[in-house]
Design an enzyme around this catalytic site. Structure first.
Site, short mmCIF file in Angstrom:
data_model
loop_
_atom_site.label_atom_id
_atom_site.label_comp_id
_atom_site.label_asym_id
_atom_site.label_seq_id
_atom_site.Cartn_x
_atom_site.Cartn_y
_atom_site.Cartn_z
N CYS A 183 0.87 -1.19 0.00
CA CYS A 183 0.00 0.00 0.00
C CYS A 183 0.90 1.24 0.00
CB CYS A 183 -0.90 0.00 1.23
SG CYS A 183 0.04 0.09 2.79
N GLU B 234 0.82 -0.55 16.43
CA GLU B 234 -0.03 0.60 16.12
C GLU B 234 -0.88 1.00 17.33
OE1 GLU B 234 -3.81 1.85 13.34
OE2 GLU B 234 -2.43 0.34 12.52
N HIS C 165 4.13 1.81 11.73
CA HIS C 165 3.01 1.58 12.65
C HIS C 165 2.78 2.73 13.62
CE1 HIS C 165 4.97 -2.32 11.62
NE2 HIS C 165 3.75 -2.58 11.24
N CYS D 116 2.75 5.75 8.92
CA CYS D 116 1.79 5.91 7.84
C CYS D 116 0.93 7.14 8.10
CB CYS D 116 0.92 4.66 7.73
SG CYS D 116 -0.44 4.85 6.55
#
Length: 318
Positions: free
Chosen positions: A20, A134, A82, A104
Site C-alpha cells: 500500500c 499501532e 506503525h 503511515c
C-alpha cells in the site's frame, strides 16, 4: 514431471493486493536515509511486518532494534510505519538523535484525532488488538487512562465507562471491516451518544484487500495469503476468506507452501497483505508452476492511486 503429467490449476489473483502507499513510503524513507547518511541507519521496530522486506533493508545497511536505547549516540534512526508513542521522538530529541518518522499518514491521522478528542474532554474507546505496535503508538499519544481498548463484541458488551455520555471511538487501521462493524454496532447500541471518528479509520488498503478476497473466495477451492504472522492486515485476509467458507492459509514465502493443502484444489485464490511485495506473489506462481499447469487471471475490484509525500529533507534525495 513433464508438462503433460502436470494437473491443471487455475489461479485467481486478487487485486488490489500487496504494498500500500504507507508501506511504499516507509520502505523508501529507510532506503533514502541510507543513501543520505550511509550505513548503518537504525530502525526502531520492523519498518513493516514482512521478513523479506526487513532482510532486504538489512542487506542495504539498516539495523533493526526494538527500543531507542539500542541506538548509538549520533546515529540516524527511523520510526516504523506503525507509529510510536510521543515519548519516543521526545527521547530521540533529548539525546540529539536525528530521526525520521515513517508512520503511515493514515495512522498519524488517528493520532491527531485521539489528541483532539481527549483535548475536548472525551474518553476514547479504541478498537484494536492488544500489543500491536499501532495500538501501543496510538495509546502513547494521550495521557494514561484517556483511552480504553476494546478487542471483541464481548468486550463491548461488558465495557463500563465512568461517563457513558462522554465517549468517542477510534480504531486500528488494519482490522477486519466486518468484525469492527459488529463491535461498533454493539458500542453504539449501548452508548448512542458516542462520537464516531471523522471518516473511516480502517485504511483504504486494508478495506480494499478484504473486498478483493471476498470477490474471489466463492470461486476458489482454497486461498493462499502471502504475509507475515505478525501482520494484522494479512491475518485478517485469511479470516475473511475462511468466513466466506474457503479454506485459507498464510505463508511468508513460496518455500513455506504445503503441497498437501492443494490436494483436490482446481482453483486457487492468491492475495498478499499490504506489507508483502509483488515479487513474492510471482515467486509463488513460479513455485506452483513446478507441479501444475498454471493458468492465471487477475480479478480487480478497485484501482488504488494514492501516494504519500516523503518527509521534508528526503524529497531532494528521491
Amino acid at each position: 514431471m513433464s508438462p503433460i503429467d502436470k494437473p491443471p490449476l487455475e489461479l485467481l489473483i486478487a487485486a488490489p493486493r500487496g504494498f500500500c502507499a504507507g508501506v511504499d513510503r516507509a520502505i523508501r524513507i529507510v532506503e533514502l536515509a541510507i543513501e543520505k547518511h550511509g550505513a548503518p541507519v537504525y530502525v526502531r521496530h520492523e519498518i513493516v511486518h514482512n521478513k523479506f522486506v526487513v532482510d532486504t533493508l538489512k542487506a542495504q545497511g539498516a539495523v533493526f532494534v526494538e527500543e531507542l536505547d539500542e541506538v548509538p549516540d549520533g546515529a540516524p534512526v527511523v520510526f516504523s510505519a506503525h507509529g510510536v508513542p510521543k515519548s519516543v521522538p521526545l527521547d530521540a530529541q533529548n539525546r540529539g538523535l536525528e530521526y525520521l518518522d515513517a508512520t503511515c499518514p493514515l495512522v498519524s491521522k488517528v493520532h491527531r484525532q485521539a489528541e483532539r478528542l481527549v483535548g475536548a474532554g472525551r474518553h476514547i474507546v479504541f478498537i484494536g488488538h492488544a500489543g500491536h505496535p499501532e495500538v501501543i503508538g496510538t495509546f502513547g499519544q494521550v495521557p494514561e487512562g484517556a483511552m480504553s481498548l476494546i478487542e471483541t463484541v464481548e468486550d463491548a458488551e461488558v465495557f463500563a465507562p465512568a461517563d457513558p455520555s462522554n465517549l468517542a471511538f477510534l480504531t486500528q487501521t488494519t482490522l477486519s471491516v466486518d468484525d469492527t462493524a459488529a463491535v461498533v454496532a454493539t458500542l453504539q447500541r449501548r452508548f448512542p451518544q458516542m462520537l464516531p471518528p471523522r471518516g473511516e479509520d480502517i485504511c483504504y488498503a486494508t478495506s480494499n484487500r478484504q473486498t478483493a478476497v471476498k470477490a474471489i473466495a466463492h470461486s476458489c477451492d482454497a486461498m493462499l495469503v502471502i504475509g507475515a504472522p505478525n501482520s494484522s492486515n494479512s491475518v485478517r485476509l485469511v479470516e475473511v476468506a475462511e468466513r466466506e467458507g474457503t479454506p485459507a492459509m498464510l505463508i511468508q514465502r513460496a518455500s513455506e507452501l504445503d503441497w498437501d493443502f492443494l490436494t483436490g484444489v482446481g482453483t486457487l485464490g492468491i492475495t498478499a497483505g499490504a506489507s508483502a511485495p509483488e515479487l513474492l506473489v510471482r515467486e509463488l506462481v513460479d513455485r506452483l508452476s513446478e507441479r501444475f499447469t498454471v493458468s492465471e487471471r487477475e480479478v480487480e475490484t478497485n484501482r488504488e492511486t494514492i501516494a504519500f509525500k516523503l518527509p521534508r529533507g528526503l524529497e531532494a534525495a528521491a
